[in-house]
Design a protein around this motif. Structure first.
Motif, mmCIF file in Angstrom:
data_model
loop_
_atom_site.group_PDB
_atom_site.id
_atom_site.type_symbol
_atom_site.label_atom_id
_atom_site.label_comp_id
_atom_site.label_asym_id
_atom_site.label_seq_id
_atom_site.Cartn_x
_atom_site.Cartn_y
_atom_site.Cartn_z
ATOM 1 N N ASP A 80 -6.764 -47.877 -45.448
ATOM 2 C CA ASP A 80 -5.546 -47.916 -46.139
ATOM 3 C C ASP A 80 -5.264 -46.369 -46.708
ATOM 4 O O ASP A 80 -6.357 -45.722 -47.110
ATOM 5 N N ALA A 81 -4.102 -46.113 -46.903
ATOM 6 C CA ALA A 81 -3.873 -44.629 -47.375
ATOM 7 C C ALA A 81 -2.380 -44.751 -47.846
ATOM 8 O O ALA A 81 -1.482 -45.711 -47.447
ATOM 9 N N VAL A 82 -1.924 -43.919 -48.670
ATOM 10 C CA VAL A 82 -0.637 -43.591 -49.205
ATOM 11 C C VAL A 82 -0.442 -42.387 -48.260
ATOM 12 O O VAL A 82 -1.176 -41.048 -48.251
ATOM 13 N N ILE A 83 1.003 -42.434 -47.634
ATOM 14 C CA ILE A 83 1.193 -41.155 -46.908
ATOM 15 C C ILE A 83 2.782 -40.484 -47.096
ATOM 16 O O ILE A 83 3.640 -41.567 -47.777
ATOM 17 N N GLY A 84 2.872 -39.357 -47.201
ATOM 18 C CA GLY A 84 4.096 -38.539 -47.567
ATOM 19 C C GLY A 84 4.623 -37.941 -46.119
ATOM 20 O O GLY A 84 3.700 -37.192 -45.747
ATOM 21 N N ILE A 85 5.587 -38.147 -45.587
ATOM 22 C CA ILE A 85 5.935 -37.238 -44.630
ATOM 23 C C ILE A 85 7.285 -36.331 -44.958
ATOM 24 O O ILE A 85 8.545 -36.945 -45.011
ATOM 25 N N MET A 86 7.259 -35.080 -44.807
ATOM 26 C CA MET A 86 8.666 -34.306 -45.073
ATOM 27 C C MET A 86 9.031 -34.205 -43.799
ATOM 28 O O MET A 86 8.525 -33.734 -42.868
ATOM 29 N N ASP A 87 10.458 -33.894 -43.663
ATOM 30 C CA ASP A 87 11.182 -33.873 -42.657
ATOM 31 C C ASP A 87 11.900 -32.488 -42.713
ATOM 32 O O ASP A 87 13.124 -32.533 -43.229
ATOM 33 N N SER A 88 11.835 -31.703 -42.043
ATOM 34 C CA SER A 88 12.477 -30.308 -41.843
ATOM 35 C C SER A 88 14.049 -30.277 -41.473
ATOM 36 O O SER A 88 14.756 -29.586 -41.605
ATOM 37 N N HIS A 89 14.327 -31.531 -40.598
ATOM 38 C CA HIS A 89 15.872 -31.748 -40.286
ATOM 39 C C HIS A 89 16.568 -32.021 -41.548
ATOM 40 O O HIS A 89 17.994 -32.108 -41.461
ATOM 41 N N PHE A 90 16.266 -32.388 -42.545
ATOM 42 C CA PHE A 90 16.943 -32.745 -43.744
ATOM 43 C C PHE A 90 16.723 -31.439 -44.784
ATOM 44 O O PHE A 90 15.774 -31.534 -45.486
ATOM 45 N N MET A 91 17.777 -30.739 -44.710
ATOM 46 C CA MET A 91 17.915 -29.511 -45.617
ATOM 47 C C MET A 91 16.511 -28.630 -45.677
ATOM 48 O O MET A 91 15.968 -28.127 -46.542
ATOM 49 N N MET A 92 15.948 -28.610 -44.197
ATOM 50 C CA MET A 92 14.857 -27.691 -44.173
ATOM 51 C C MET A 92 13.605 -28.305 -45.348
ATOM 52 O O MET A 92 12.629 -27.537 -45.614
ATOM 53 N N ALA A 93 13.703 -29.673 -45.368
ATOM 54 C CA ALA A 93 12.612 -30.297 -46.369
ATOM 55 C C ALA A 93 12.623 -29.656 -47.780
ATOM 56 O O ALA A 93 11.408 -29.728 -48.420
ATOM 57 N N SER A 94 13.634 -28.931 -47.973
ATOM 58 C CA SER A 94 13.418 -28.307 -49.441
ATOM 59 C C SER A 94 13.262 -29.568 -50.332
ATOM 60 O O SER A 94 13.659 -30.683 -50.359
ATOM 61 N N MET A 95 12.594 -28.993 -51.504
ATOM 62 C CA MET A 95 12.281 -29.966 -52.617
ATOM 63 C C MET A 95 13.236 -29.696 -53.857
ATOM 64 O O MET A 95 13.169 -29.017 -54.536
ATOM 65 N N GLY A 96 13.834 -31.189 -53.939
ATOM 66 C CA GLY A 96 14.819 -31.193 -55.147
ATOM 67 C C GLY A 96 14.248 -32.319 -56.110
ATOM 68 O O GLY A 96 12.860 -32.652 -55.759
ATOM 69 N N SER A 97 14.971 -32.804 -56.947
ATOM 70 C CA SER A 97 14.392 -33.739 -57.965
ATOM 71 C C SER A 97 13.771 -35.125 -57.320
ATOM 72 O O SER A 97 12.919 -35.623 -57.574
ATOM 73 N N VAL A 98 14.560 -35.467 -56.228
ATOM 74 C CA VAL A 98 14.139 -36.872 -55.416
ATOM 75 C C VAL A 98 12.929 -36.519 -54.687
ATOM 76 O O VAL A 98 11.966 -37.499 -54.713
ATOM 77 N N VAL A 99 12.682 -35.539 -54.008
ATOM 78 C CA VAL A 99 11.714 -35.087 -53.258
ATOM 79 C C VAL A 99 10.388 -35.083 -54.134
ATOM 80 O O VAL A 99 9.255 -35.672 -53.900
ATOM 81 N N GLY A 100 10.731 -34.306 -55.356
ATOM 82 C CA GLY A 100 9.410 -34.195 -56.158
ATOM 83 C C GLY A 100 9.039 -35.663 -56.672
ATOM 84 O O GLY A 100 7.995 -35.933 -57.092
ATOM 85 N N GLU A 101 10.206 -36.316 -57.097
ATOM 86 C CA GLU A 101 9.803 -37.760 -57.823
ATOM 87 C C GLU A 101 9.166 -38.454 -56.836
ATOM 88 O O GLU A 101 8.205 -39.642 -57.078
#
Length: 258
Positions: free
Chosen positions: A92-113
């Protein structure tokens, strides 16, 4: 059927899905979140967190909402990161996957949250966290609010560590800017795919600042590993087994699966 062309050697990748979108030349092509999830998590084990969360426009940046809406349709996700709970080789694990196709996976408020909430869930439930980072940095369309996410995500990582839980950071291409300067380089174990661009400021900016010529392979995962900032470089085909072994060595118990 459309050919999948390697971004490095410009030749078609034979049987891309079977070969995990890795070219014969060794180049690891950038993946969407669905592809990354399919080759990492055990089948049908993923349960998504916060799928309905969407970005606002806090500084009223022109055209921002339209751009987000367009990308939501194209990337089949509401933001540049997808988070959830899954199993990796039965662990069991918690996973996070950033997708560079979405605004080069830039980090805004929702990504950070979303990343913060995922880490906090793992802390409460005593689970390891695995985050596949890929980013152009903080999202300029959200101004100072995007920069605040660096502190917020870093704080969540610190609390997870203080609770004695494991965080594995996996660097994929490219990982730069505010993401590198926050949670991406705070892993207890930091892995990277081969040939990844990894850094904070761009090479040209650094050269102009220090007045020196940098090595040809500066800011590649191999260069960074050689200088001690990455623990290991792992081929995509080996990644699930590598993650599972690290999780096992940190005392987590397998709950069935592969």
């Amino acid at each position: 059927m459309n050919e999948f062309i390697c971004s490095q050697c410009k030749k078609p990748i034979s049987e891309p899905e079977k070969n995990l979108w890795v070219c014969d030349c060794g180049n690891h092509s950038r993946l969407g979140w669905q592809q990354r999830l399919s080759i990492t998590a055990d089948k049908d084990s993923f349960s998504e967190f916060d799928s309905g969360m969407r970005s606002g426009n806090p500084i009223e940046f022109p055209g921002y909402e339209d751009k987000i809406n367009e990308l939501v349709k194209g990337c089949e996700t509401g933001e540049a990161v997808v988070t959830g709970r899954c199993k990796i080789k039965g662990y069991d694990a918690v996973i996070g996957i950033m997708d560079s196709h979405f605004m080069m996976a830039s980090m805004g408020s929702v990504v950070g949250e979303k990343i913060t909430r995922a880490i906090e869930y793992a802390t409460v439930n005593k689970l390891p966290v695995v985050i596949f980072s890929a980013s152009g940095g903080a999202r300029m369309q959200e101004g100072i609010i995007s920069l605040m996410q660096m502190a917020k995500t870093s704080g969540a990582v610190a609390r997870h560590t203080q609770a004695g839980q494991l965080y594995i950071s996996v660097i994929t291409d490219p990982t730069t800017g505010g993401v590198t300067a926050s949670f991406a380089m705070l892993g207890d174990i930091i892995l990277a795919e081969p040939g990844v661009t990894l850094g904070f400021a761009g090479k040209r900016v650094i050269q102009d600042t220090i007045g020196a010529v940098l090595p040809d392979h500066f800011q590649t995962s191999e260069f960074v590993w050689k200088h001690g900032f990455v623990d290991a470089i792992s081929h995509r085909r080996e990644m699930p087994d590598t993650l599972a072994k690290i999780i096992m060595l940190h005392g987590y118990k397998q709950q069935g699966g592969l």
